[in-house]
Design a protein around this motif. Structure first.
Motif: not given
Length: 436
Positions: A159-166
Protein backbone atom coordinates in the motif's frame (compact mmCIF):
# COMPACT_ATOMS: atom_id res chain seq x y z
CA UNK A 1 42.40 -14.69 24.26
CA UNK A 2 40.08 -17.01 22.46
CA UNK A 3 39.24 -16.33 18.90
CA UNK A 4 35.61 -15.72 18.06
CA UNK A 5 34.32 -18.17 15.51
CA UNK A 6 31.49 -17.56 13.07
CA UNK A 7 29.71 -19.47 10.33
CA UNK A 8 30.27 -18.43 6.76
CA UNK A 9 27.53 -17.59 4.28
CA UNK A 10 28.54 -20.43 2.00
CA UNK A 11 28.40 -22.91 4.86
CA UNK A 12 24.89 -21.92 5.84
CA UNK A 13 23.69 -22.00 2.23
CA UNK A 14 24.91 -25.58 1.90
CA UNK A 15 22.12 -26.87 4.10
CA UNK A 16 19.57 -25.78 1.58
CA UNK A 17 21.53 -26.54 -1.57
CA UNK A 18 21.75 -30.13 -0.38
CA UNK A 19 18.13 -30.41 0.73
CA UNK A 20 15.97 -32.19 -1.79
CA UNK A 21 13.75 -35.24 -1.67
CA UNK A 22 13.54 -38.55 0.11
CA UNK A 23 11.68 -39.72 3.22
CA UNK A 24 13.02 -39.24 6.71
CA UNK A 25 13.91 -42.41 8.55
CA UNK A 26 12.04 -43.42 11.66
CA UNK A 27 14.39 -44.14 14.53
CA UNK A 28 14.39 -43.99 18.28
CA UNK A 29 10.88 -45.35 18.71
CA UNK A 30 11.69 -46.87 22.07
CA UNK A 31 14.43 -47.19 24.63
CA UNK A 32 15.23 -49.78 27.23
CA UNK A 33 13.01 -49.52 30.26
CA UNK A 34 14.76 -48.92 33.56
CA UNK A 35 13.95 -51.36 36.35
CA UNK A 36 12.75 -48.45 38.46
CA UNK A 37 10.60 -46.99 35.72
CA UNK A 38 11.38 -44.51 32.94
CA UNK A 39 14.69 -42.67 33.01
CA UNK A 40 13.87 -39.08 33.97
CA UNK A 41 15.69 -36.33 32.10
CA UNK A 42 15.19 -32.58 31.94
CA UNK A 43 15.73 -30.02 29.19
CA UNK A 44 16.18 -26.35 30.03
CA UNK A 45 14.46 -24.34 27.28
CA UNK A 46 15.82 -20.81 26.82
CA UNK A 47 13.75 -20.05 23.71
CA UNK A 48 10.61 -18.86 25.44
CA UNK A 49 8.80 -18.22 22.18
CA UNK A 50 8.61 -21.99 21.53
CA UNK A 51 7.82 -23.15 25.07
CA UNK A 52 4.42 -24.54 24.08
CA UNK A 53 5.97 -26.42 21.18
CA UNK A 54 8.73 -27.79 23.43
CA UNK A 55 6.19 -29.06 25.93
CA UNK A 56 4.22 -30.70 23.12
CA UNK A 57 7.22 -32.41 21.53
CA UNK A 58 8.32 -33.75 24.92
CA UNK A 59 4.97 -35.56 25.17
CA UNK A 60 5.41 -37.03 21.69
CA UNK A 61 8.96 -38.13 22.46
CA UNK A 62 7.88 -39.73 25.73
CA UNK A 63 5.08 -41.61 23.97
CA UNK A 64 7.48 -42.95 21.36
CA UNK A 65 10.16 -43.70 23.97
CA UNK A 66 8.34 -45.22 26.97
CA UNK A 67 11.63 -45.89 28.75
CA UNK A 68 12.32 -42.15 28.98
CA UNK A 69 10.45 -39.33 30.72
CA UNK A 70 11.57 -35.97 29.30
CA UNK A 71 10.48 -32.85 31.16
CA UNK A 72 10.95 -29.32 29.83
CA UNK A 73 12.04 -26.57 32.22
CA UNK A 74 11.34 -23.02 31.00
CA UNK A 75 13.91 -20.32 31.69
CA UNK A 76 12.68 -17.04 33.12
CA UNK A 77 12.10 -14.32 30.56
CA UNK A 78 15.08 -12.02 30.24
CA UNK A 79 17.49 -14.28 32.12
CA UNK A 80 20.61 -15.20 30.19
CA UNK A 81 21.10 -18.94 29.57
CA UNK A 82 24.58 -18.75 31.08
CA UNK A 83 23.25 -17.33 34.35
CA UNK A 84 20.38 -19.82 34.55
CA UNK A 85 22.49 -22.90 33.84
CA UNK A 86 25.23 -21.73 36.21
CA UNK A 87 22.69 -21.26 39.00
CA UNK A 88 21.23 -24.72 38.43
CA UNK A 89 24.68 -26.31 38.58
CA UNK A 90 25.44 -24.40 41.78
CA UNK A 91 22.24 -25.75 43.35
CA UNK A 92 23.13 -29.33 42.38
CA UNK A 93 20.13 -29.53 40.07
CA UNK A 94 21.68 -29.21 36.61
CA UNK A 95 19.45 -29.96 33.60
CA UNK A 96 20.29 -33.13 31.72
CA UNK A 97 20.14 -31.05 28.54
CA UNK A 98 20.72 -27.29 28.54
CA UNK A 99 19.84 -24.99 25.67
CA UNK A 100 22.55 -22.34 25.68
CA UNK A 101 23.85 -19.56 23.48
CA UNK A 102 26.80 -20.60 21.28
CA UNK A 103 29.22 -18.48 23.30
CA UNK A 104 28.27 -20.42 26.45
CA UNK A 105 29.31 -23.87 25.24
CA UNK A 106 32.98 -23.63 26.12
CA UNK A 107 32.12 -21.99 29.43
CA UNK A 108 30.67 -25.36 30.42
CA UNK A 109 33.32 -27.51 28.77
CA UNK A 110 34.15 -29.25 32.04
CA UNK A 111 30.51 -30.14 32.55
CA UNK A 112 29.43 -30.97 28.98
CA UNK A 113 29.46 -34.49 27.59
CA UNK A 114 31.58 -35.20 24.51
CA UNK A 115 29.16 -35.82 21.64
CA UNK A 116 31.78 -36.54 18.97
CA UNK A 117 30.65 -40.12 18.49
CA UNK A 118 27.01 -39.33 17.76
CA UNK A 119 25.46 -40.28 14.43
CA UNK A 120 24.20 -36.76 13.66
CA UNK A 121 27.73 -35.35 13.63
CA UNK A 122 28.26 -36.58 10.06
CA UNK A 123 24.98 -35.02 8.92
CA UNK A 124 25.56 -31.59 10.47
CA UNK A 125 26.04 -28.77 7.99
CA UNK A 126 29.72 -28.15 7.37
CA UNK A 127 30.99 -25.54 9.81
CA UNK A 128 27.94 -25.73 12.08
CA UNK A 129 29.92 -27.60 14.74
CA UNK A 130 33.08 -25.49 14.66
CA UNK A 131 32.16 -23.17 17.53
CA UNK A 132 31.15 -26.17 19.66
CA UNK A 133 34.53 -27.90 19.46
CA UNK A 134 37.12 -27.89 22.21
CA UNK A 135 40.29 -30.01 22.23
CA UNK A 136 38.86 -32.20 19.51
CA UNK A 137 35.59 -32.81 21.36
CA UNK A 138 32.15 -31.75 20.14
CA UNK A 139 30.34 -30.34 23.14
CA UNK A 140 27.21 -28.82 21.60
CA UNK A 141 24.34 -29.91 19.35
CA UNK A 142 23.38 -27.23 16.77
CA UNK A 143 19.71 -26.73 17.61
CA UNK A 144 18.69 -23.87 15.35
CA UNK A 145 19.83 -21.77 12.43
CA UNK A 146 18.17 -18.38 12.63
CA UNK A 147 18.40 -15.01 10.95
CA UNK A 148 17.18 -11.51 11.61
CA UNK A 149 16.67 -8.05 10.20
CA UNK A 150 13.75 -5.72 9.63
CA UNK A 151 10.61 -7.86 9.45
CA UNK A 152 8.15 -6.29 7.04
CA UNK A 153 4.40 -6.69 6.61
CA UNK A 154 4.10 -6.83 2.83
CA UNK A 155 0.46 -5.79 2.84
CA UNK A 156 1.41 -2.53 4.56
CA UNK A 157 4.38 -1.94 2.26
CA UNK A 158 2.45 -2.74 -0.92
CA UNK A 159 0.00 0.00 0.00
CA UNK A 160 2.84 2.37 0.85
CA UNK A 161 4.59 1.97 -2.51
CA UNK A 162 1.38 1.74 -4.51
CA UNK A 163 2.09 -1.68 -5.96
CA UNK A 164 4.11 -4.83 -5.37
CA UNK A 165 6.83 -4.06 -2.84
CA UNK A 166 10.25 -5.39 -3.85
CA UNK A 167 12.54 -5.95 -0.85
CA UNK A 168 15.62 -5.69 -3.07
CA UNK A 169 14.70 -2.05 -3.71
CA UNK A 170 16.01 -1.12 -0.25
CA UNK A 171 19.78 -0.95 -0.67
CA UNK A 172 20.74 2.15 1.33
CA UNK A 173 19.75 4.14 4.39
CA UNK A 174 18.18 6.74 2.11
CA UNK A 175 16.05 4.02 0.53
CA UNK A 176 14.91 2.96 4.00
CA UNK A 177 14.17 6.53 5.02
CA UNK A 178 12.04 7.06 1.91
CA UNK A 179 10.15 3.85 2.64
CA UNK A 180 9.43 4.93 6.23
CA UNK A 181 7.95 8.19 4.94
CA UNK A 182 5.78 6.36 2.41
CA UNK A 183 4.43 4.06 5.11
CA UNK A 184 3.62 7.00 7.36
CA UNK A 185 1.86 8.74 4.48
CA UNK A 186 -0.72 5.92 4.50
CA UNK A 187 -1.55 6.63 8.14
CA UNK A 188 0.36 3.64 9.50
CA UNK A 189 3.33 3.88 11.86
CA UNK A 190 6.50 3.04 9.97
CA UNK A 191 8.35 0.92 12.53
CA UNK A 192 8.72 -0.44 16.03
CA UNK A 193 12.12 -0.55 17.72
CA UNK A 194 11.86 -3.00 20.59
CA UNK A 195 13.93 -2.11 23.68
CA UNK A 196 14.90 -5.56 25.00
CA UNK A 197 18.60 -5.67 25.85
CA UNK A 198 19.07 -9.02 24.06
CA UNK A 199 17.57 -7.63 20.86
CA UNK A 200 19.65 -4.47 20.97
CA UNK A 201 23.00 -6.04 21.87
CA UNK A 202 22.79 -9.67 20.75
CA UNK A 203 21.34 -8.78 17.36
CA UNK A 204 21.36 -5.11 16.37
CA UNK A 205 24.75 -3.95 17.66
CA UNK A 206 26.62 -7.04 16.38
CA UNK A 207 25.78 -5.98 12.83
CA UNK A 208 28.52 -3.39 13.39
CA UNK A 209 30.93 -6.31 13.85
CA UNK A 210 29.76 -8.66 11.12
CA UNK A 211 29.47 -5.92 8.49
CA UNK A 212 33.15 -5.05 8.88
CA UNK A 213 34.12 -7.72 6.35
CA UNK A 214 33.10 -10.87 4.53
CA UNK A 215 36.23 -12.47 5.96
CA UNK A 216 35.84 -14.04 9.45
CA UNK A 217 39.52 -13.41 10.17
CA UNK A 218 39.06 -9.68 9.57
CA UNK A 219 36.17 -9.63 12.04
CA UNK A 220 38.27 -11.48 14.60
CA UNK A 221 41.04 -8.91 14.07
CA UNK A 222 38.56 -6.05 14.53
CA UNK A 223 37.30 -7.51 17.82
CA UNK A 224 40.84 -8.16 19.01
CA UNK A 225 41.50 -4.49 18.27
CA UNK A 226 38.54 -3.51 20.45
CA UNK A 227 39.87 -5.70 23.25
CA UNK A 228 43.27 -4.10 22.97
CA UNK A 229 41.87 -0.57 22.88
CA UNK A 230 43.20 -0.03 19.37
CA UNK A 231 39.86 0.53 17.62
CA UNK A 232 38.21 3.96 17.71
CA UNK A 233 34.55 3.41 16.93
CA UNK A 234 34.01 7.13 16.36
CA UNK A 235 36.15 6.75 13.24
CA UNK A 236 34.76 3.41 12.11
CA UNK A 237 32.50 3.90 9.10
CA UNK A 238 30.50 0.70 9.54
CA UNK A 239 29.70 1.38 13.20
CA UNK A 240 28.89 5.04 12.52
CA UNK A 241 26.69 4.08 9.58
CA UNK A 242 24.81 1.46 11.56
CA UNK A 243 24.14 3.91 14.37
CA UNK A 244 22.91 6.49 11.85
CA UNK A 245 20.39 3.87 10.75
CA UNK A 246 19.53 3.19 14.39
CA UNK A 247 18.93 6.93 14.82
CA UNK A 248 16.56 6.81 11.84
CA UNK A 249 14.62 3.93 13.35
CA UNK A 250 14.67 5.58 16.78
CA UNK A 251 13.30 8.84 15.37
CA UNK A 252 10.41 7.05 13.65
CA UNK A 253 9.75 4.51 16.40
CA UNK A 254 6.06 4.17 17.23
CA UNK A 255 7.16 4.07 20.88
CA UNK A 256 9.36 7.16 20.58
CA UNK A 257 7.68 8.98 23.47
CA UNK A 258 8.44 6.11 25.87
CA UNK A 259 11.01 3.96 24.04
CA UNK A 260 11.78 1.60 26.93
CA UNK A 261 8.15 0.75 27.62
CA UNK A 262 7.82 -1.84 24.89
CA UNK A 263 7.85 -5.60 25.38
CA UNK A 264 8.62 -8.47 23.04
CA UNK A 265 4.93 -9.42 23.00
CA UNK A 266 4.05 -5.98 21.61
CA UNK A 267 5.96 -6.59 18.37
CA UNK A 268 4.13 -9.59 16.88
CA UNK A 269 0.77 -7.93 17.38
CA UNK A 270 1.81 -4.62 15.85
CA UNK A 271 3.47 -6.06 12.78
CA UNK A 272 0.93 -8.88 12.43
CA UNK A 273 -2.07 -6.55 12.58
CA UNK A 274 -0.41 -4.04 10.28
CA UNK A 275 -0.10 -1.33 12.92
CA UNK A 276 3.54 -0.89 11.88
CA UNK A 277 5.29 -1.70 8.63
CA UNK A 278 8.63 -2.81 10.05
CA UNK A 279 9.93 -4.47 13.20
CA UNK A 280 13.55 -5.37 13.89
CA UNK A 281 13.51 -9.02 14.99
CA UNK A 282 14.26 -12.59 13.84
CA UNK A 283 12.42 -15.52 12.35
CA UNK A 284 11.83 -16.93 15.85
CA UNK A 285 8.98 -14.43 16.10
CA UNK A 286 6.79 -16.12 13.48
CA UNK A 287 4.77 -18.32 15.87
CA UNK A 288 3.61 -15.17 17.67
CA UNK A 289 3.12 -13.07 14.51
CA UNK A 290 1.03 -15.88 13.05
CA UNK A 291 -1.48 -15.45 15.85
CA UNK A 292 -2.16 -11.85 14.76
CA UNK A 293 -1.60 -12.24 11.02
CA UNK A 294 -3.80 -10.06 8.83
CA UNK A 295 -1.48 -10.10 5.81
CA UNK A 296 -2.18 -13.68 4.72
CA UNK A 297 1.33 -14.76 5.64
CA UNK A 298 3.05 -12.15 3.48
CA UNK A 299 6.12 -11.18 5.49
CA UNK A 300 9.84 -11.09 4.91
CA UNK A 301 13.13 -9.51 5.91
CA UNK A 302 14.91 -6.33 4.91
CA UNK A 303 18.60 -5.91 5.74
CA UNK A 304 19.58 -3.07 8.09
CA UNK A 305 21.56 -0.74 5.81
CA UNK A 306 24.85 0.61 7.12
CA UNK A 307 25.50 3.31 4.52
CA UNK A 308 24.19 5.17 1.50
CA UNK A 309 26.42 3.26 -0.91
CA UNK A 310 24.36 0.43 -2.36
CA UNK A 311 27.49 -1.62 -2.99
CA UNK A 312 28.74 -1.58 0.60
CA UNK A 313 28.84 -4.93 2.35
CA UNK A 314 26.01 -5.20 4.86
CA UNK A 315 23.43 -3.19 2.93
CA UNK A 316 21.97 -6.20 1.14
CA UNK A 317 22.78 -8.98 3.61
CA UNK A 318 21.06 -10.28 6.74
CA UNK A 319 22.85 -12.07 9.60
CA UNK A 320 22.20 -15.82 9.92
CA UNK A 321 23.82 -18.60 11.93
CA UNK A 322 23.46 -21.26 14.61
CA UNK A 323 21.92 -19.34 17.49
CA UNK A 324 21.20 -22.07 20.06
CA UNK A 325 23.07 -25.22 21.05
CA UNK A 326 22.19 -28.11 23.34
CA UNK A 327 24.75 -29.47 25.79
CA UNK A 328 24.40 -32.72 27.74
CA UNK A 329 25.47 -32.75 31.38
CA UNK A 330 28.11 -35.28 32.41
CA UNK A 331 28.69 -34.02 35.95
CA UNK A 332 25.37 -34.45 37.73
CA UNK A 333 23.60 -36.90 35.39
CA UNK A 334 23.78 -40.69 35.48
CA UNK A 335 25.01 -42.75 32.54
CA UNK A 336 21.39 -43.76 31.89
CA UNK A 337 20.31 -40.13 31.78
CA UNK A 338 23.16 -39.25 29.45
CA UNK A 339 22.18 -42.07 27.12
CA UNK A 340 18.54 -40.92 27.18
CA UNK A 341 19.59 -37.36 26.40
CA UNK A 342 21.65 -38.52 23.42
CA UNK A 343 18.64 -40.56 22.30
CA UNK A 344 16.54 -37.39 22.24
CA UNK A 345 19.11 -35.49 20.14
CA UNK A 346 19.24 -38.33 17.63
CA UNK A 347 15.44 -38.45 17.60
CA UNK A 348 15.27 -34.76 16.65
CA UNK A 349 17.50 -35.33 13.63
CA UNK A 350 16.24 -38.65 12.27
CA UNK A 351 12.70 -39.21 13.49
CA UNK A 352 9.78 -37.86 11.44
CA UNK A 353 8.14 -36.40 14.54
CA UNK A 354 11.40 -34.77 15.65
CA UNK A 355 11.95 -33.23 12.23
CA UNK A 356 8.36 -32.03 12.10
CA UNK A 357 8.82 -30.35 15.46
CA UNK A 358 11.94 -28.49 14.34
CA UNK A 359 10.71 -27.33 10.95
CA UNK A 360 6.92 -27.14 11.12
CA UNK A 361 6.10 -26.63 14.80
CA UNK A 362 9.03 -24.58 16.11
CA UNK A 363 9.69 -22.90 12.74
CA UNK A 364 13.39 -23.66 13.05
CA UNK A 365 15.80 -23.91 10.15
CA UNK A 366 17.69 -27.13 10.99
CA UNK A 367 21.47 -27.41 10.76
CA UNK A 368 21.39 -30.93 9.29
CA UNK A 369 21.76 -31.93 5.67
CA UNK A 370 19.61 -35.04 5.97
CA UNK A 371 16.48 -33.09 6.96
CA UNK A 372 14.65 -32.47 3.70
CA UNK A 373 11.59 -30.70 5.12
CA UNK A 374 11.42 -27.17 3.80
CA UNK A 375 10.34 -24.38 6.17
CA UNK A 376 6.84 -23.18 5.40
CA UNK A 377 6.65 -20.03 7.47
CA UNK A 378 7.34 -16.82 5.52
CA UNK A 379 10.21 -15.58 7.69
CA UNK A 380 12.18 -18.82 7.45
CA UNK A 381 11.49 -18.85 3.71
CA UNK A 382 12.84 -15.31 3.47
CA UNK A 383 16.06 -16.35 5.23
CA UNK A 384 16.45 -19.33 2.91
CA UNK A 385 16.10 -16.97 -0.06
CA UNK A 386 18.89 -14.78 1.29
CA UNK A 387 21.01 -17.88 1.87
CA UNK A 388 20.44 -19.16 -1.63
CA UNK A 389 21.42 -15.75 -3.03
CA UNK A 390 24.53 -15.89 -0.82
CA UNK A 391 23.29 -12.71 0.81
CA UNK A 392 23.77 -13.62 4.46
CA UNK A 393 26.28 -12.15 6.86
CA UNK A 394 28.17 -13.96 9.56
CA UNK A 395 26.05 -14.05 12.68
CA UNK A 396 28.00 -13.09 15.79
CA UNK A 397 26.90 -16.10 17.80
CA UNK A 398 29.96 -16.52 20.02
CA UNK A 399 30.22 -13.10 21.64
CA UNK A 400 31.02 -13.01 25.38
CA UNK A 401 28.07 -14.25 27.49
CA UNK A 402 27.51 -10.87 29.14
CA UNK A 403 27.71 -8.88 25.89
CA UNK A 404 23.97 -8.54 25.46
CA UNK A 405 23.26 -7.71 29.09
CA UNK A 406 26.07 -5.21 29.54
CA UNK A 407 25.93 -3.47 26.17
CA UNK A 408 22.18 -3.99 25.98
CA UNK A 409 21.94 -1.64 28.93
CA UNK A 410 24.14 0.84 27.08
CA UNK A 411 22.00 0.61 23.96
CA UNK A 412 18.88 1.13 26.07
CA UNK A 413 20.40 4.30 27.51
CA UNK A 414 21.12 5.52 24.00
CA UNK A 415 17.64 4.58 22.78
CA UNK A 416 16.05 6.56 25.62
CA UNK A 417 18.37 9.56 25.21
CA UNK A 418 20.20 9.14 28.53
CA UNK A 419 23.56 9.09 26.75
CA UNK A 420 24.67 10.46 23.40
CA UNK A 421 26.64 8.67 20.70
CA UNK A 422 29.98 9.59 22.27
CA UNK A 423 28.79 8.14 25.58
CA UNK A 424 27.67 4.96 23.87
CA UNK A 425 31.03 4.58 22.15
CA UNK A 426 32.82 5.04 25.46
CA UNK A 427 30.76 2.31 27.10
CA UNK A 428 31.20 -0.13 24.20
CA UNK A 429 34.95 0.41 24.07
CA UNK A 430 35.27 0.18 27.85
CA UNK A 431 33.36 -3.10 27.82
CA UNK A 432 35.61 -4.69 25.20
CA UNK A 433 38.81 -3.60 26.99
CA UNK A 434 37.66 -5.66 29.99
CA UNK A 435 36.83 -8.81 28.02
CA UNK A 436 39.13 -11.63 29.05
Amino acid sequence: MKKLRVLSTAVLSLAFLLSGCGPSSQQGQSSATNENGPVKITLLNTKGEIEAQMEAVAKVFNQQNPGINLQVIPAAAGQSPFEKVSAMYASGNAPTISMVDPSDVKKFKDKALDLSGEKWVKDAVDGSLDAAKDDGKILGFPFAVEGYGLIYNKQVLDKAVGGNFDPSSIKTRSDLEALLKKIQATGVASNLQSPMDWSLAAHFLPIAYSAQSKNPQDIDKFLEGLKGGKEDLSKNQVFSGLMDTFDLLKENNISKKDPLSGTYEQGPEMVGKGKVGLWFMGNWAWPQIKGFDTASGNYGFLPVPVSNNANDYGNSQIPAGVTKRLIVDKQQSSLEQQAAAKKFLEWLVYNNSGQDFLVNQANIIPAFKNITLQPQDPLAKSIVQYMNKKATMQAMTTLPPDHWSQLGASMQKYLSGKIDKAGLINEIQAYWKNVK
